[in-house]
Design a protein around this motif. Structure first.
Motif, PDB file in Angstrom:
ATOM      1  N   GLU A  86      69.504  50.925  -2.776  1.00  0.00           N
ATOM      2  CA  GLU A  86      69.918  50.321  -4.027  1.00  0.00           C
ATOM      3  C   GLU A  86      68.711  49.672  -4.705  1.00  0.00           C
ATOM      4  OE1 GLU A  86      72.934  50.399  -5.521  1.00  0.00           O
ATOM      5  OE2 GLU A  86      73.516  51.785  -3.924  1.00  0.00           O
ATOM      6  N   LEU A  87      68.520  49.943  -5.980  1.00  0.00           N
ATOM      7  CA  LEU A  87      67.373  49.421  -6.697  1.00  0.00           C
ATOM      8  C   LEU A  87      67.365  47.893  -6.702  1.00  0.00           C
ATOM      9  CD1 LEU A  87      64.856  50.180  -8.345  1.00  0.00           C
ATOM     10  CD2 LEU A  87      66.281  50.109 -10.393  1.00  0.00           C
ATOM     11  N   ASN A  88      68.545  47.282  -6.744  1.00  0.00           N
ATOM     12  CA  ASN A  88      68.633  45.821  -6.775  1.00  0.00           C
ATOM     13  C   ASN A  88      68.016  45.164  -5.547  1.00  0.00           C
ATOM     14  OD1 ASN A  88      69.847  45.676  -9.265  1.00  0.00           O
ATOM     15  ND2 ASN A  88      71.930  45.707  -8.437  1.00  0.00           N
ATOM     16  N   GLN A  89      67.862  45.938  -4.480  1.00  0.00           N
ATOM     17  CA  GLN A  89      67.280  45.406  -3.255  1.00  0.00           C
ATOM     18  C   GLN A  89      65.817  45.027  -3.457  1.00  0.00           C
ATOM     19  OE1 GLN A  89      66.639  48.234   0.032  1.00  0.00           O
ATOM     20  NE2 GLN A  89      67.599  46.770   1.421  1.00  0.00           N
ATOM     21  N   ARG A  90      65.161  45.739  -4.340  1.00  0.00           N
ATOM     22  CA  ARG A  90      63.736  45.521  -4.587  1.00  0.00           C
ATOM     23  C   ARG A  90      63.538  45.035  -6.027  1.00  0.00           C
ATOM     24  NH1 ARG A  90      60.285  47.480  -0.789  1.00  0.00           N
ATOM     25  NH2 ARG A  90      61.242  48.610   0.942  1.00  0.00           N
ATOM     26  N   GLY A  91      63.417  43.730  -6.158  1.00  0.00           N
ATOM     27  CA  GLY A  91      63.330  43.133  -7.483  1.00  0.00           C
ATOM     28  C   GLY A  91      62.126  43.573  -8.282  1.00  0.00           C
ATOM     29  N   SER A  92      60.978  43.710  -7.639  1.00  0.00           N
ATOM     30  CA  SER A  92      59.770  44.105  -8.358  1.00  0.00           C
ATOM     31  C   SER A  92      59.865  45.545  -8.847  1.00  0.00           C
ATOM     32  CB  SER A  92      58.539  43.944  -7.456  1.00  0.00           C
ATOM     33  OG  SER A  92      58.330  42.591  -7.142  1.00  0.00           O
ATOM     34  N   LEU A  93      60.450  46.408  -8.019  1.00  0.00           N
ATOM     35  CA  LEU A  93      60.636  47.794  -8.427  1.00  0.00           C
ATOM     36  C   LEU A  93      61.632  47.878  -9.575  1.00  0.00           C
ATOM     37  CD1 LEU A  93      59.851  50.707  -7.867  1.00  0.00           C
ATOM     38  CD2 LEU A  93      61.686  50.817  -6.169  1.00  0.00           C
TER      39      LEU A  93
END
Length: 240
Positions: free
Chosen positions: A78-85
């Motif tokens: 899930e993209l939300n897991q990686r805030g910087s990404l």
């Protein structure tokens, strides 16, 4: 804040025009000319597509990282897991993270990962095809201090070059890898499957049975030669 100087730009021209700056020698270029211009300890390049908030990584290349880190890298998350990404997908701007004084977009997951694997300063950027919601992203670990505008300007130069090289690398290596894997013996294929599952040589030997750890190493050496890689981490990256 320090900015790119004329000497820095000369160093970049030297790197980008180096004879190894071609798709079939991308790892050598990363470890040599690029590292001289933009010092780092490890880098991961990934090609992926964002679908309904989930990032699917289709191709990956890494150098400078150990097996433990590469084995735990997911190909879907899930993209939300990686805030910087997530921030990069939204802004398409280069960024850096100082774990001692992290930016607001750095997530707890990312900061924990940086600490667990001893990454130190991190920097990332890439090229995103907004219409397709897909692109190439790269993240550097062990970036030199002090972090600042110099890094952001350098990443802006690096991004389009790495994008082109990674796309060409994917186009050139996929047929070779597929052909090489097709020619493996049944035992070698099983070893590769176990390797892709994250097992060590000892774990592979125990799982298969009737084979020693030394034999696993010897078989992997033959696989490396057939597929066209030099080490375990490169094979793991190609299998993802």
């Amino acid at each position: 804040m320090q900015h790119l100087t004329k000497n820095d730009l000369k160093a970049w021209v030297t790197a980008v025009t180096h004879p190894l700056a071609s798709a079939d020698s991308l790892t050598a270029w990363l470890e040599g000319p690029l590292r001289k211009f933009f010092p780092f300890k490890g880098v991961v390049l990934g090609h992926g597509e964002l679908v309904a908030g989930q990032l699917n990584v289709t191709h990956m290349l890494a150098t400078g990282h150990d097996d433990a880190y590469l084995r735990q890298l997911p190909t879907t998350f899930e993209l939300n897991q990686r805030g910087s990404l997530r921030w990069w997908f939204s802004s398409r701007q280069p960024f850096h993270i100082n774990p001692k004084n992290p930016s607001e977009h750095a997530s707890a997951f990312e900061l924990d990962e940086i600490e667990r694997f001893g990454f130190g300063n991190v920097a990332g950027h890439g090229v995103l095809n907004v219409k397709a919601n897909a692109g190439i992203y790269f993240g550097f670990a062990g970036v030199r201090e002090p972090l600042g505008d110099w890094h952001l300007e350098a990443l802006t130069l690096i991004a389009p070059v790495l994008n082109d090289l990674m796309l060409s690398h994917i186009a050139l290596t996929l047929p070779a890898v597929a052909s090489g894997l097709d020619g493996l013996t049944p035992r070698q294929k099983e070893i590769v499957r176990q390797l892709a599952a994250g097992k060590s040589n000892k774990g592979i030997a125990q799982s298969i049975g009737g084979i020693t750890e030394k034999s696993v190493r010897n078989q992997l050496a033959k696989v490396y030669a057939r597929v066209g890689v030099c080490k375990r981490t490169e094979l793991i990256a190609l299998l993802r």
